[in-house]
Write a protein that holds these residues in place. Sequence first.
Motif, mmCIF file in Angstrom:
data_model
loop_
_atom_site.group_PDB
_atom_site.id
_atom_site.type_symbol
_atom_site.label_atom_id
_atom_site.label_comp_id
_atom_site.label_asym_id
_atom_site.label_seq_id
_atom_site.Cartn_x
_atom_site.Cartn_y
_atom_site.Cartn_z
ATOM 1 N N GLY A 279 0.697 -1.197 0.229
ATOM 2 C CA GLY A 279 0.036 -0.086 0.038
ATOM 3 C C GLY A 279 0.838 1.434 0.097
ATOM 4 O O GLY A 279 1.646 1.571 -0.950
ATOM 5 N N ARG A 280 0.657 2.088 1.066
ATOM 6 C CA ARG A 280 1.381 3.371 1.179
ATOM 7 C C ARG A 280 2.479 3.250 2.082
ATOM 8 O O ARG A 280 3.127 4.128 2.744
ATOM 9 N N VAL A 281 3.103 1.932 1.972
ATOM 10 C CA VAL A 281 4.409 1.727 3.067
ATOM 11 C C VAL A 281 5.354 1.069 2.387
ATOM 12 O O VAL A 281 4.853 0.139 1.683
ATOM 13 N N THR A 282 6.578 1.528 2.437
ATOM 14 C CA THR A 282 7.904 0.737 1.872
ATOM 15 C C THR A 282 8.782 0.807 2.650
ATOM 16 O O THR A 282 9.041 1.346 3.874
ATOM 17 N N LEU A 283 9.951 -0.174 2.286
ATOM 18 C CA LEU A 283 11.286 -0.262 3.163
ATOM 19 C C LEU A 283 12.391 0.187 2.268
ATOM 20 O O LEU A 283 12.554 0.354 1.298
ATOM 21 N N LEU A 284 13.493 0.573 3.061
ATOM 22 C CA LEU A 284 14.571 1.121 2.561
ATOM 23 C C LEU A 284 16.001 0.604 3.295
ATOM 24 O O LEU A 284 15.776 0.791 4.668
ATOM 25 N N GLY A 285 17.093 0.519 2.832
ATOM 26 C CA GLY A 285 18.342 0.248 3.499
ATOM 27 C C GLY A 285 18.297 -0.909 4.228
ATOM 28 O O GLY A 285 17.656 -1.906 3.631
ATOM 29 N N ASP A 286 18.667 -1.377 5.448
ATOM 30 C CA ASP A 286 18.840 -2.492 6.132
ATOM 31 C C ASP A 286 17.454 -2.935 6.573
ATOM 32 O O ASP A 286 17.243 -4.156 6.859
ATOM 33 N N ALA A 287 16.615 -2.087 6.541
ATOM 34 C CA ALA A 287 14.997 -2.731 6.674
ATOM 35 C C ALA A 287 14.755 -3.342 5.536
ATOM 36 O O ALA A 287 13.769 -4.397 5.556
ATOM 37 N N ALA A 288 15.190 -3.211 4.402
ATOM 38 C CA ALA A 288 14.636 -3.696 3.296
ATOM 39 C C ALA A 288 15.610 -5.041 2.777
ATOM 40 O O ALA A 288 15.185 -6.156 2.546
ATOM 41 N N HIS A 289 16.853 -4.666 2.839
ATOM 42 C CA HIS A 289 18.127 -5.916 2.469
ATOM 43 C C HIS A 289 19.298 -5.735 3.392
ATOM 44 O O HIS A 289 20.390 -5.418 2.868
ATOM 45 N N PRO A 290 19.222 -6.164 4.658
ATOM 46 C CA PRO A 290 20.349 -6.225 5.391
ATOM 47 C C PRO A 290 21.265 -7.376 5.015
ATOM 48 O O PRO A 290 20.709 -8.711 4.766
ATOM 49 N N VAL A 291 22.662 -7.226 4.982
ATOM 50 C CA VAL A 291 23.522 -8.336 4.661
ATOM 51 C C VAL A 291 24.622 -8.312 5.670
ATOM 52 O O VAL A 291 24.717 -7.469 6.556
ATOM 53 N N VAL A 292 25.285 -9.261 5.696
ATOM 54 C CA VAL A 292 26.761 -9.335 6.629
ATOM 55 C C VAL A 292 27.623 -8.490 5.977
ATOM 56 O O VAL A 292 27.590 -7.973 4.923
ATOM 57 N N PRO A 293 28.557 -7.889 6.872
ATOM 58 C CA PRO A 293 29.236 -6.669 6.379
ATOM 59 C C PRO A 293 30.663 -7.192 5.758
ATOM 60 O O PRO A 293 31.620 -6.431 5.680
ATOM 61 N N SER A 294 30.789 -8.176 4.962
ATOM 62 C CA SER A 294 31.675 -8.466 4.253
ATOM 63 C C SER A 294 32.165 -7.748 3.190
ATOM 64 O O SER A 294 33.548 -7.753 2.799
ATOM 65 N N LEU A 295 31.133 -7.064 2.533
ATOM 66 C CA LEU A 295 31.602 -6.068 1.453
ATOM 67 C C LEU A 295 31.355 -4.795 1.652
ATOM 68 O O LEU A 295 31.743 -3.895 1.004
ATOM 69 N N GLY A 296 31.026 -4.246 2.875
ATOM 70 C CA GLY A 296 30.797 -2.944 3.333
ATOM 71 C C GLY A 296 29.804 -2.169 2.644
ATOM 72 O O GLY A 296 30.165 -1.013 2.252
ATOM 73 N N GLN A 297 28.637 -2.641 2.158
ATOM 74 C CA GLN A 297 27.566 -2.269 1.318
ATOM 75 C C GLN A 297 26.339 -1.828 2.016
ATOM 76 O O GLN A 297 25.373 -1.290 1.385
ATOM 77 N N GLY A 298 26.342 -1.984 3.163
ATOM 78 C CA GLY A 298 25.017 -1.416 4.034
ATOM 79 C C GLY A 298 24.766 0.120 3.737
ATOM 80 O O GLY A 298 23.459 0.034 3.071
ATOM 81 N N ALA A 299 25.540 0.654 4.056
ATOM 82 C CA ALA A 299 25.108 2.296 3.813
ATOM 83 C C ALA A 299 25.120 2.564 2.286
ATOM 84 O O ALA A 299 24.371 3.481 1.866
ATOM 85 N N ASN A 300 25.929 1.918 1.466
ATOM 86 C CA ASN A 300 26.172 2.344 0.106
ATOM 87 C C ASN A 300 24.972 1.804 -0.639
ATOM 88 O O ASN A 300 24.470 2.774 -1.519
ATOM 89 N N ARG A 330 15.435 -1.771 -7.550
ATOM 90 C CA ARG A 330 16.379 -2.039 -6.467
ATOM 91 C C ARG A 330 16.273 -3.613 -6.047
ATOM 92 O O ARG A 330 17.595 -4.058 -5.573
ATOM 93 N N ILE A 331 15.326 -4.311 -6.126
ATOM 94 C CA ILE A 331 15.439 -5.606 -5.595
ATOM 95 C C ILE A 331 16.341 -6.809 -6.305
ATOM 96 O O ILE A 331 17.220 -7.210 -5.675
ATOM 97 N N PRO A 332 16.575 -6.755 -7.528
ATOM 98 C CA PRO A 332 17.538 -7.541 -8.355
ATOM 99 C C PRO A 332 18.733 -7.179 -7.817
ATOM 100 O O PRO A 332 19.762 -8.057 -7.587
ATOM 101 N N ARG A 333 19.264 -5.878 -7.982
ATOM 102 C CA ARG A 333 20.533 -5.645 -7.575
ATOM 103 C C ARG A 333 20.961 -5.851 -6.088
ATOM 104 O O ARG A 333 21.978 -6.397 -5.737
ATOM 105 N N THR A 334 20.150 -5.683 -5.327
ATOM 106 C CA THR A 334 20.339 -5.819 -3.879
ATOM 107 C C THR A 334 20.418 -7.310 -3.673
ATOM 108 O O THR A 334 21.051 -7.855 -2.593
ATOM 109 N N ALA A 335 19.606 -8.131 -4.251
ATOM 110 C CA ALA A 335 19.751 -9.740 -4.197
ATOM 111 C C ALA A 335 21.106 -10.197 -4.617
ATOM 112 O O ALA A 335 21.679 -11.052 -3.914
ATOM 113 N N ILE A 336 21.632 -9.650 -5.584
ATOM 114 C CA ILE A 336 22.952 -9.940 -5.782
ATOM 115 C C ILE A 336 23.988 -9.588 -5.063
ATOM 116 O O ILE A 336 24.930 -10.578 -4.688
ATOM 117 N N ILE A 337 23.922 -8.494 -4.391
ATOM 118 C CA ILE A 337 24.671 -8.112 -3.335
ATOM 119 C C ILE A 337 24.662 -8.911 -2.171
ATOM 120 O O ILE A 337 25.640 -9.447 -1.286
#
Length: 388
Positions: A279-300, A330-337
């Motif tokens: 509906g009128r709600v969406t997610l962004l950043g670690d709320a949407a796609h949190p990863v382990v910090p091996s690539l340093g990509q959370g903030a990026n 965004r979903i396809p790219r963040t899934a690869i990461i």
Amino acid sequence: MNIAIIGGGVGGLATANALLRKGFKVQVYERAKVLRPIGAGLSLTPNGLNSLNAVQPGIAQTLIKAGSPIHTLILKRSTGETIASKSMEIMQRYGQPMLMIQWSKLQAILASVLPPEIIHLQHRCVGFEEQDDSVKIYFPDGKTVQADLLIGADGINSVVRQRIIGDEFPNYAGRMSWRALVRYSHKQLSPNATTVITSSNGQNSMLMDVGDGYTFWGTSALSADDYVNRRATDAKTHVLKIFAGWAEPVGAIIAATPAADIVERPICDRPPLDRWSKGRVTLLGDAAHPVVPSLGQGANTAFEDAYELAECLAVAPNIEAALNAYENSRIPRTAIIYDRSATQGYKAYQPDSENTFTEMMKPSFRSQDDFEAWLYRYNPIAQKRKVY
């Protein structure tokens, strides 16, 4: 359009800036009493800097002056021997550096470009209710606000995520971490350098120059459970015991760090989703796609999200179309990461981790070079926009 952002971390602040520059009315709600450093230090890579520059031209230069561009990557054994040393050519290849920066400086710079009256501290979101043409957001003591769109940028344990996805707890990756920021000098710590130290028993350490004489250190170790010590002194004692016997400066820098400054946390992630919105709600950043910090990509990747979401909202005919476009982008790219982060993170703690790190540093390791190019060359201004 009135937009509410839950979470005043770096992702939420960058998103607020992107939306304001598109003409939207924005309010940021943060549960903390003050904006304070969390995580001590982090890396900004070309894709993240490009995204921030796309939101606000020139901000990357401000950040570079506040941090430490990394020129050298050093790999060592826990016994002290240098395995490999690599000159970083990130700037030459991608037009932006690999930048190490204090979290507090990054947060302060992102907050400084926002009107202070839009950031509301001590506002912990406890729920929301979607209505026909708005979202009603609930805070403690009966306080509510109305918005046309709600963005959950409230991290890996997102309240907003639980309301629309309901997947409860993050996945524990089987590793505990300890990290801190400390002003510390040592003959083995060089300016503009990052040192990765590995062992064959599931333990790693990283030392990063983040500028102004400060070093960000992080250590991690395999652990059967995700127990976090309640007392800061116990956490310090624990990490000192785990890394006792490691070559300097690992033990010395941990010992020199005040116990209250050491962050002890389990390493967690969540598997990719096929949707981030309802509906009128969406997610962004670690709320949407949190990863382990091996690539340093959370903030990026959060900065990538911020730019893309603002662009989609600015050009789409309605919220539904905008959020569909945002997810498709965004979903396809963040899934690869996510996949790369999970795989690389797992390998870094295996008995042959030394070989894994060594191969990654070789220019001939083509799969790593190809992935790096795909990751770092991301420049949202150059992306073709969908015509609605």
